[in-house]
Design a protein around this motif. Structure first.
Motif, short mmCIF file in Angstrom:
data_model
loop_
_atom_site.label_atom_id
_atom_site.label_comp_id
_atom_site.label_asym_id
_atom_site.label_seq_id
_atom_site.Cartn_x
_atom_site.Cartn_y
_atom_site.Cartn_z
N LYS A 259 0.83 -1.20 0.00
CA LYS A 259 0.00 0.00 0.00
C LYS A 259 0.87 1.25 0.00
CE LYS A 259 -4.06 -2.00 2.25
NZ LYS A 259 -4.98 -1.93 3.44
N ARG A 260 1.96 1.20 0.72
CA ARG A 260 2.83 2.36 0.83
C ARG A 260 3.48 2.70 -0.50
NH1 ARG A 260 8.21 3.31 2.16
NH2 ARG A 260 8.62 1.08 2.43
N LYS A 261 3.77 1.66 -1.29
CA LYS A 261 4.46 1.86 -2.56
C LYS A 261 3.53 1.78 -3.77
CE LYS A 261 8.92 0.06 -0.92
NZ LYS A 261 9.72 1.25 -1.23
N SER A 262 2.23 1.63 -3.52
CA SER A 262 1.28 1.36 -4.61
C SER A 262 1.26 2.47 -5.66
CB SER A 262 -0.12 1.16 -4.03
OG SER A 262 -1.04 0.93 -5.06
N LYS A 263 1.06 3.70 -5.24
CA LYS A 263 0.93 4.80 -6.19
C LYS A 263 2.19 4.98 -7.02
CE LYS A 263 -0.22 9.73 -6.50
NZ LYS A 263 -0.61 10.94 -5.73
N GLU A 264 3.33 4.99 -6.35
CA GLU A 264 4.60 5.19 -7.03
C GLU A 264 4.90 4.03 -8.00
OE1 GLU A 264 9.38 5.45 -5.96
OE2 GLU A 264 7.88 5.40 -4.37
N SER A 265 4.65 2.79 -7.54
CA SER A 265 4.96 1.62 -8.36
C SER A 265 4.08 1.55 -9.61
CB SER A 265 4.78 0.34 -7.54
OG SER A 265 5.67 0.30 -6.46
N LYS A 266 2.79 1.82 -9.43
CA LYS A 266 1.87 1.75 -10.57
C LYS A 266 2.15 2.87 -11.57
CE LYS A 266 -1.77 -0.68 -8.06
NZ LYS A 266 -3.16 -0.65 -7.54
N LEU A 267 2.49 4.04 -11.08
CA LEU A 267 2.82 5.14 -11.98
C LEU A 267 4.09 4.82 -12.76
CD1 LEU A 267 2.32 8.00 -13.02
CD2 LEU A 267 3.63 8.87 -11.06
N LYS A 268 5.07 4.26 -12.08
CA LYS A 268 6.32 3.91 -12.76
C LYS A 268 6.07 2.84 -13.82
CE LYS A 268 11.19 3.04 -11.81
NZ LYS A 268 12.22 2.87 -10.77
N TYR A 269 5.19 1.89 -13.51
CA TYR A 269 4.88 0.84 -14.50
C TYR A 269 4.14 1.42 -15.69
CZ TYR A 269 2.92 -3.33 -16.64
OH TYR A 269 2.56 -4.30 -17.54
N MET A 270 3.22 2.33 -15.47
CA MET A 270 2.50 2.96 -16.59
C MET A 270 3.46 3.74 -17.48
SD MET A 270 -0.49 1.82 -16.32
CE MET A 270 -1.21 2.79 -17.64
N ASN A 271 4.40 4.44 -16.87
CA ASN A 271 5.40 5.16 -17.65
C ASN A 271 6.27 4.19 -18.45
OD1 ASN A 271 4.65 7.76 -16.89
ND2 ASN A 271 5.95 7.73 -15.07
N HIS A 272 6.57 3.04 -17.83
CA HIS A 272 7.34 2.00 -18.52
C HIS A 272 6.60 1.51 -19.76
CE1 HIS A 272 10.19 -1.30 -18.90
NE2 HIS A 272 9.19 -2.15 -18.99
N LEU A 273 5.30 1.29 -19.64
CA LEU A 273 4.50 0.85 -20.78
C LEU A 273 4.46 1.91 -21.87
CD1 LEU A 273 1.42 -0.88 -19.08
CD2 LEU A 273 3.38 -1.97 -20.19
N LEU A 274 4.34 3.16 -21.46
CA LEU A 274 4.31 4.25 -22.44
C LEU A 274 5.64 4.33 -23.20
CD1 LEU A 274 2.51 7.05 -20.40
CD2 LEU A 274 1.61 5.82 -22.38
N ASN A 275 6.73 4.13 -22.49
CA ASN A 275 8.03 4.16 -23.14
C ASN A 275 8.19 3.00 -24.12
OD1 ASN A 275 8.95 6.46 -21.86
ND2 ASN A 275 9.80 5.34 -20.12
N LEU A 276 7.66 1.83 -23.75
CA LEU A 276 7.72 0.70 -24.66
C LEU A 276 6.92 0.98 -25.92
CD1 LEU A 276 7.32 -2.40 -22.30
CD2 LEU A 276 9.38 -1.63 -23.45
N ASN A 277 5.73 1.56 -25.75
CA ASN A 277 4.89 1.84 -26.91
C ASN A 277 5.49 2.91 -27.81
OD1 ASN A 277 2.94 -0.04 -26.15
ND2 ASN A 277 1.78 1.45 -24.94
N SER A 278 6.20 3.86 -27.19
CA SER A 278 6.78 4.94 -27.99
C SER A 278 7.91 4.45 -28.87
CB SER A 278 7.30 6.06 -27.09
OG SER A 278 8.43 5.64 -26.36
N ALA A 279 8.44 3.26 -28.57
CA ALA A 279 9.50 2.70 -29.41
C ALA A 279 8.97 2.25 -30.75
CB ALA A 279 10.16 1.52 -28.70
N ASN A 280 7.69 2.00 -30.84
CA ASN A 280 7.11 1.48 -32.07
C ASN A 280 6.85 2.61 -33.02
OD1 ASN A 280 5.81 0.07 -34.04
ND2 ASN A 280 4.35 -0.90 -32.67
N THR A 281 7.73 2.82 -33.96
CA THR A 281 7.62 3.94 -34.88
C THR A 281 6.91 3.60 -36.17
OG1 THR A 281 9.79 3.40 -35.83
CG2 THR A 281 9.76 4.93 -33.97
N TRP A 282 6.30 2.43 -36.24
CA TRP A 282 5.64 2.03 -37.48
C TRP A 282 4.35 2.80 -37.66
CZ3 TRP A 282 7.71 -1.04 -41.12
CH2 TRP A 282 8.90 -1.70 -40.76
#
Length: 248
Positions: free
Chosen positions: A225-248
C-alpha cells in the motif's frame, strides 16, 4: 555491442554503416568505441553467420534478393525473440509485416534525407541497447558471476534473510546484501521496488491488478500500500516508453 547491417545494394550498405558510425561518435561517444558494426551484402551470408546471442541490433533492408528483409527477420525470430530489428526501406509497403516480426522501427532511404526520423528512432533504441549490456557482479560461493540485468526477473529476501535472485530458468542465493544489489539495479529504469525488499524488472510484467503485478509465468508479486501509487505510476510510464519505441 554488435550491430549487423544487411543490404544487397553496396552503396546503401556502406552509406548505412558510415552514417551509423558517425552518428554514434557524435551522440554516444562514450560507448561508440565498444560498438562493432558488421555489414552483409547477401542475406544468406548474414543468416549463415547469425547466432542467437551474437547481435544486439539488426538493420535489414526490406527489398533484398534472394530473401527480403521480412523473410530474414522471420528466420531470426524463430531463433531469437529479443534482438532488436530495424528495417531500411524506400516506402511503407511492409508496415504490417514489420509488426509481425516485432520490429522497433524503420529508416527511410536515403538516410541522408531522413536524419530527423533516424535520430528519433535511434535516440530511443540505443540507450535500451546500452542498458541490455549491463551485468550485475554476484558473489556465489567463493566465486563471482556476471548476470545481465535483462535476465533478472526480481530479487527478494528469503526466510533465512538471504538474497535471492530470480532468473527465467532458475533462482539462487547470492553472498551479497539486498542493499548492495538494490543500489546497483535502482538506476536502471526497468526496475521498481514495489514491496519491501522486492525489486522487480517490469519487462516481465504481464498484468497489473489492485494488489499484485502478475508476471509472464503467472507469478504474483505483491504491491504494498505504501508503494502502490509510485509503483503503478512507474509501471504505466514504462508501458508508455515501450509503446513509444514502435515507430511504425
Amino acid at each position: 555491442m554488435n550491430i549487423a547491417v544487411v543490404d544487397d545494394q553496396h552503396r546503401d550498405l556502406l552509406a548505412a554503416k558510415t552514417f551509423l558510425t558517425n552518428y554514434l561518435e557524435k551522440n554516444f561517444a562514450e560507448v561508440a568505441p565498444n560498438v562493432q558494426i558488421q555489414t552483409f551484402s547477401n542475406p544468406k551470408d548474414f543468416l549463415s553467420d547469425f547466432a542467437p546471442e551474437k547481435f544486439d541490433l539488426l538493420i535489414l533492408d526490406i527489398f533484398m534478393q534472394p530473401l527480403n528483409g521480412i523473410q530474414v527477420a522471420q528466420i531470426v525470430r524463430n531463433q531469437n525473440r529479443d534482438v532488436s530489428i530495424i528495417f531500411l526501406t524506400t516506402g511503407d509497403d511492409f508496415i504490417l509485416e514489420g509488426y509481425k516480426v516485432f520490429a522497433v522501427g524503420y529508416f527511410l532511404k536515403p538516410l541522408s534525407e531522413n536524419i530527423a526520423q533516424f535520430a528519433k528512432t535511434f535516440q530511443y533504441i540505443f540507450p535500451k541497447l546500452v542498458e541490455n549490456q549491463k551485468k550485475l557482479p554476484v558473489r556465489v560461493g567463493s566465486g563471482e558471476i556476471l548476470i545481465p540485468y535483462k535476465n533478472i526477473i526480481y530479487i527478494d529476501i528469503d526466510e533465512r534473510h538471504k538474497l535471492q535472485i530470480h532468473l527465467p530458468d532458475k533462482q539462487f542465493s547470492a553472498n551479497m546484501t539486498y542493499d548492495d544489489c538494490f543500489n546497483a539495479l535502482k538506476t536502471d529504469s526497468r526496475f521498481v521496488e514495489c514491496y519491501h525488499r522486492i525489486l522487480l524488472n517490469m519487462d516481465f510484467i504481464k498484468l497489473m491488478d489492485s494488489e499484485d503485478f502478475i508476471l509472464t509465468d503467472g507469478t504474483k508479486i505483491p504491491i504494498s500500500k505504501r508503494k502502490s501509487k509510485e509503483s503503478k505510476l512507474k509501471y504505466m510510464n514504462h508501458l508508455l516508453n515501450l509503446n513509444s519505441a514502435n515507430t511504425w
